[in-house]
Design a protein around this motif. Structure first.
Motif, PDB file in Angstrom:
ATOM      1  N   GLY A  16      33.342  31.919  49.032  1.00 13.07           N
ATOM      2  CA  GLY A  16      34.294  30.813  49.083  1.00 13.07           C
ATOM      3  C   GLY A  16      35.040  30.640  47.777  1.00 13.07           C
ATOM      4  N   THR A  17      34.325  30.847  46.676  1.00 13.27           N
ATOM      5  CA  THR A  17      34.960  30.706  45.367  1.00 13.27           C
ATOM      6  C   THR A  17      36.059  31.739  45.175  1.00 13.27           C
ATOM      7  OG1 THR A  17      32.932  29.791  44.392  1.00 13.27           O
ATOM      8  CG2 THR A  17      34.577  30.669  42.874  1.00 13.27           C
ATOM      9  N   GLY A  76      26.976  43.457  47.898  1.00 16.32           N
ATOM     10  CA  GLY A  76      27.236  44.498  46.913  1.00 16.32           C
ATOM     11  C   GLY A  76      28.714  44.871  46.870  1.00 16.32           C
ATOM     12  N   LEU A  77      29.325  44.985  48.042  1.00 20.59           N
ATOM     13  CA  LEU A  77      30.753  45.286  48.145  1.00 20.59           C
ATOM     14  C   LEU A  77      31.585  44.167  47.533  1.00 20.59           C
ATOM     15  CD1 LEU A  77      32.568  47.509  49.415  1.00 20.59           C
ATOM     16  CD2 LEU A  77      32.680  46.100  51.473  1.00 20.59           C
ATOM     17  N   PHE A  78      31.150  42.937  47.765  1.00 18.09           N
ATOM     18  CA  PHE A  78      31.816  41.754  47.214  1.00 18.09           C
ATOM     19  C   PHE A  78      31.820  41.793  45.684  1.00 18.09           C
ATOM     20  CE2 PHE A  78      31.065  37.491  45.431  1.00 18.09           C
ATOM     21  CZ  PHE A  78      32.211  36.834  45.840  1.00 18.09           C
ATOM     22  N   ILE A  79      30.689  42.164  45.103  1.00 15.62           N
ATOM     23  CA  ILE A  79      30.561  42.236  43.643  1.00 15.62           C
ATOM     24  C   ILE A  79      31.526  43.274  43.063  1.00 15.62           C
ATOM     25  CG2 ILE A  79      28.990  42.870  41.751  1.00 15.62           C
ATOM     26  CD1 ILE A  79      26.687  41.796  43.644  1.00 15.62           C
ATOM     27  N   VAL A  80      31.567  44.461  43.682  1.00 15.92           N
ATOM     28  CA  VAL A  80      32.450  45.544  43.216  1.00 15.92           C
ATOM     29  C   VAL A  80      33.916  45.108  43.255  1.00 15.92           C
ATOM     30  CG1 VAL A  80      33.325  47.859  43.749  1.00 15.92           C
ATOM     31  CG2 VAL A  80      30.863  47.400  43.834  1.00 15.92           C
ATOM     32  N   GLY A  81      34.341  44.474  44.351  1.00 14.12           N
ATOM     33  CA  GLY A  81      35.729  44.042  44.499  1.00 14.12           C
ATOM     34  C   GLY A  81      36.152  43.042  43.441  1.00 14.12           C
ATOM     35  N   ASN A  82      35.269  42.101  43.122  1.00 14.05           N
ATOM     36  CA  ASN A  82      35.615  41.082  42.128  1.00 14.05           C
ATOM     37  C   ASN A  82      35.625  41.641  40.712  1.00 14.05           C
ATOM     38  OD1 ASN A  82      36.016  38.236  43.299  1.00 14.05           O
ATOM     39  ND2 ASN A  82      34.284  39.031  44.462  1.00 14.05           N
ATOM     40  N   LEU A  83      34.753  42.599  40.427  1.00  8.57           N
ATOM     41  CA  LEU A  83      34.789  43.255  39.114  1.00  8.57           C
ATOM     42  C   LEU A  83      36.095  44.033  38.951  1.00  8.57           C
ATOM     43  CD1 LEU A  83      31.125  44.585  38.673  1.00  8.57           C
ATOM     44  CD2 LEU A  83      32.261  42.768  37.358  1.00  8.57           C
ATOM     45  N   ARG A  98      41.081  42.707  45.432  1.00  4.45           N
ATOM     46  CA  ARG A  98      40.999  41.588  46.377  1.00  4.45           C
ATOM     47  C   ARG A  98      40.646  42.086  47.784  1.00  4.45           C
ATOM     48  NH1 ARG A  98      40.395  36.503  45.581  1.00  4.45           N
ATOM     49  NH2 ARG A  98      41.921  35.835  47.135  1.00  4.45           N
ATOM     50  N   VAL A  99      41.267  43.182  48.183  1.00  6.21           N
ATOM     51  CA  VAL A  99      41.011  43.727  49.518  1.00  6.21           C
ATOM     52  C   VAL A  99      39.574  44.238  49.621  1.00  6.21           C
ATOM     53  CG1 VAL A  99      41.631  45.560  51.148  1.00  6.21           C
ATOM     54  CG2 VAL A  99      43.434  44.278  49.971  1.00  6.21           C
ATOM     55  N   VAL A 100      39.085  44.926  48.577  1.00  8.31           N
ATOM     56  CA  VAL A 100      37.700  45.427  48.584  1.00  8.31           C
ATOM     57  C   VAL A 100      36.716  44.260  48.741  1.00  8.31           C
ATOM     58  CG1 VAL A 100      35.902  46.525  47.176  1.00  8.31           C
ATOM     59  CG2 VAL A 100      38.193  47.522  47.277  1.00  8.31           C
ATOM     60  N   ALA A 101      36.928  43.196  47.967  1.00 10.98           N
ATOM     61  CA  ALA A 101      36.053  42.017  48.070  1.00 10.98           C
ATOM     62  C   ALA A 101      36.140  41.393  49.458  1.00 10.98           C
ATOM     63  CB  ALA A 101      36.424  40.985  47.001  1.00 10.98           C
ATOM     64  N   ARG A 157      40.986  36.442  34.315  1.00 12.52           N
ATOM     65  CA  ARG A 157      40.072  37.588  34.428  1.00 12.52           C
ATOM     66  C   ARG A 157      38.617  37.153  34.256  1.00 12.52           C
ATOM     67  NH1 ARG A 157      42.922  42.360  34.382  1.00 12.52           N
ATOM     68  NH2 ARG A 157      45.079  42.194  33.655  1.00 12.52           N
ATOM     69  N   VAL A 158      38.397  36.190  33.370  1.00  8.86           N
ATOM     70  CA  VAL A 158      37.049  35.655  33.163  1.00  8.86           C
ATOM     71  C   VAL A 158      36.537  35.006  34.450  1.00  8.86           C
ATOM     72  CG1 VAL A 158      35.653  34.034  31.809  1.00  8.86           C
ATOM     73  CG2 VAL A 158      37.529  35.275  30.718  1.00  8.86           C
ATOM     74  N   THR A 159      37.437  34.316  35.144  1.00  8.68           N
ATOM     75  CA  THR A 159      37.071  33.676  36.409  1.00  8.68           C
ATOM     76  C   THR A 159      36.512  34.697  37.387  1.00  8.68           C
ATOM     77  OG1 THR A 159      38.734  31.934  36.163  1.00  8.68           O
ATOM     78  CG2 THR A 159      37.942  32.381  38.389  1.00  8.68           C
ATOM     79  N   PHE A 160      37.188  35.821  37.562  1.00  4.89           N
ATOM     80  CA  PHE A 160      36.735  36.823  38.524  1.00  4.89           C
ATOM     81  C   PHE A 160      35.453  37.526  38.080  1.00  4.89           C
ATOM     82  CE2 PHE A 160      41.036  36.176  40.075  1.00  4.89           C
ATOM     83  CZ  PHE A 160      40.817  36.130  41.448  1.00  4.89           C
ATOM     84  N   ALA A 161      35.239  37.630  36.772  1.00  3.92           N
ATOM     85  CA  ALA A 161      33.981  38.180  36.266  1.00  3.92           C
ATOM     86  C   ALA A 161      32.817  37.245  36.610  1.00  3.92           C
ATOM     87  CB  ALA A 161      34.065  38.396  34.756  1.00  3.92           C
ATOM     88  N   ILE A 162      33.063  35.933  36.472  1.00  4.47           N
ATOM     89  CA  ILE A 162      32.039  34.944  36.820  1.00  4.47           C
ATOM     90  C   ILE A 162      31.742  34.984  38.316  1.00  4.47           C
ATOM     91  CG2 ILE A 162      31.541  32.467  36.953  1.00  4.47           C
ATOM     92  CD1 ILE A 162      33.161  32.167  34.329  1.00  4.47           C
TER      93      ILE A 162
END
Length: 400
Positions: A16-17, A76-83, A98-101, A157-162
């Motif tokens: 959701g975030t 796991g896929l969600f983590i990769v997309g946001n990184l 964004r699409v990967v996440a 960028r920090v936001t997406f890392a968090i």
């Protein structure tokens, strides 16, 4: 409610975030990459389309493994997309991230809805689904505003890392708390696909596209709308998103409670009121206090439709609900993509930042009409069913 629902809610919080935080950061991202606000809006549309196509794809790929393992793979896929989004050097790479996440999103909520419903008694299924979606709504009260604040003050960028780190927490929660529920025996892909022959399943999904699309038409462009039309400072977008999130939390819980008692009346009220409030938002968007109240109501009424629509799909696709449930989550995001695109069109056409509200009102009104049609068809089928029984019996006798 089982503790496993908490794990699902944690995963939903992370998802959701990342889905909603982009709304408050569109101006920053657009400025950083040197693109226009409508172009930056493709980050919303791209994510939504990824959810729509990813939901059935990931669910089909996951038919061979247990639901718990599939939920872990999706996180796991969600983590990769946001990184990837966090380190993207150009706009196109961020769009890919964004699409990967987003590929994890639909299947996570689709499979998660089935797991949540299976964990409780039949008369509490909508409540359990709502409990999982509480993670998504609380994200809008806590995750999205904090992410927006961090993005505006330190860097997006920090936001997406968090957000990627939140995904790690969600993955650990699922591994620890969700029971290892095996996939239903005897249910194959053809059974899952058969659900889409049911007109009621398709109508429920169409209601999802149009109803929730109405919400996103307004909320996608909330940052430029509130700064230009209402006169809020950029920093005020954070607490406006908190109000939207609080509305979502309340609407989601109310929707879950009443969907277990009177599902269709709940849809009539929420969709009708949503259409009215969105239409009024074209006027209230020019007043700070009225705009704040309206944003809260949009969140509440929009998410009051989520548990009943998800439960209706599960009810109508009983026996093989996983794919239909996931595709309905994709339908939410098809509505998001459609409305974000339409909203961008009316802004680009020079109709102003409040014009997307009219788009949203029309979409929500169309969803209400479909709900009325769905109920009418259901009543007709219920009336016709007893009359067909003697004919069936008669044919059976003749055959023997």
């Amino acid at each position: 409610m089982p503790l496993a629902l908490l794990a699902l809610a944690i995963g939903a919080f992370g998802i959701g975030t990342t889905e909603f935080v982009i709304m408050g950061l569109l101006p920053e991202v657009a400025a950083d990459y040197g693109v226009s606000i409508p172009t930056a809006g493709y980050l919303v549309t791209g994510y939504a389309l990824g959810v729509m196509f990813g939901a059935p794809l990931m669910t089909v790929l996951g038919t061979k493994i247990s639901r718990k393992r599939m939920l872990m793979l999706l996180m796991g896929l969600f983590i990769v997309g946001n990184l990837l989004s966090a380190v993207a050097p150009v706009f196109g790479v961020m769009l890919i991230g964004r699409v990967v996440a987003s590929l994890a999103h639909g299947a996570f909520f689709g499979i998660g809805s089935v797991v949540a419903a299976d964990l409780v008694a039949p008369d509490k299924k909508a409540g359990a689904i709502a409990m999982m979606f509480t993670g998504l709504t609380v994200a809008n009260v806590v995750g999205v505003p904090l992410g927006t604040l961090v993005g505006q003050s330190i860097g997006w960028r920090v936001t997406f890392a968090i957000v990627a780190a939140l995904g790690v927490v969600g993955l650990a929660g699922i591994a620890k708390l969700v029971p290892d529920m095996p996939k239903a025996e005897g249910v194959h892909l053809r059974h899952e696909l058969a659900a889409f022959k049911n007109v009621q399943v398709l109508l429920a999904m169409a209601m999802t596209v149009l109803g929730f699309g109405g919400v996103f038409a307004a909320i996608t462009y909330i940052a430029p709308m509130m700064t230009h039309a209402a006169g809020f400072a950029e920093g005020s977008v954070t607490w406006l998103l908190v109000l939207f999130g609080l509305g979502m939390v309340g609407g989601n819980l109310v929707g879950g409670r009443f969907a277990d008692r009177a599902l269709m009346p709940m849809l009539y009220v929420s969709l009708g009121a949503l259409a009215l409030v969105l239409a009024l938002f074209t006027l209230t968007a020019h007043n700070k206090i009225l705009a704040a109240v309206t944003i809260t109501l949009i969140g509440a009424l929009g998410f009051a439709t989520v548990p009943p629509l998800q439960k209706r799909v599960l009810d109508q696709a009983h026996g093989a609900p996983t794919l239909a449930s996931a595709v309905n989550i994709g339908a939410f995001n098809l509505g998001n993509a459609l409305s974000a695109w339409l909203g961008g069109l009316v802004i680009a056409a020079g109709l102003g930042y409040t014009a997307p509200n009219w788009v949203g009102a029309l979409l929500a009104a169309a969803a209400l009409l479909l709900a009325i049609l769905s109920a009418a068809l259901e009543r007709r089928e219920a009336t016709a069913a007893p009359a067909s029984v003697p004919v069936t019996e008669q044919r059976t006798v003749v055959h023997h």
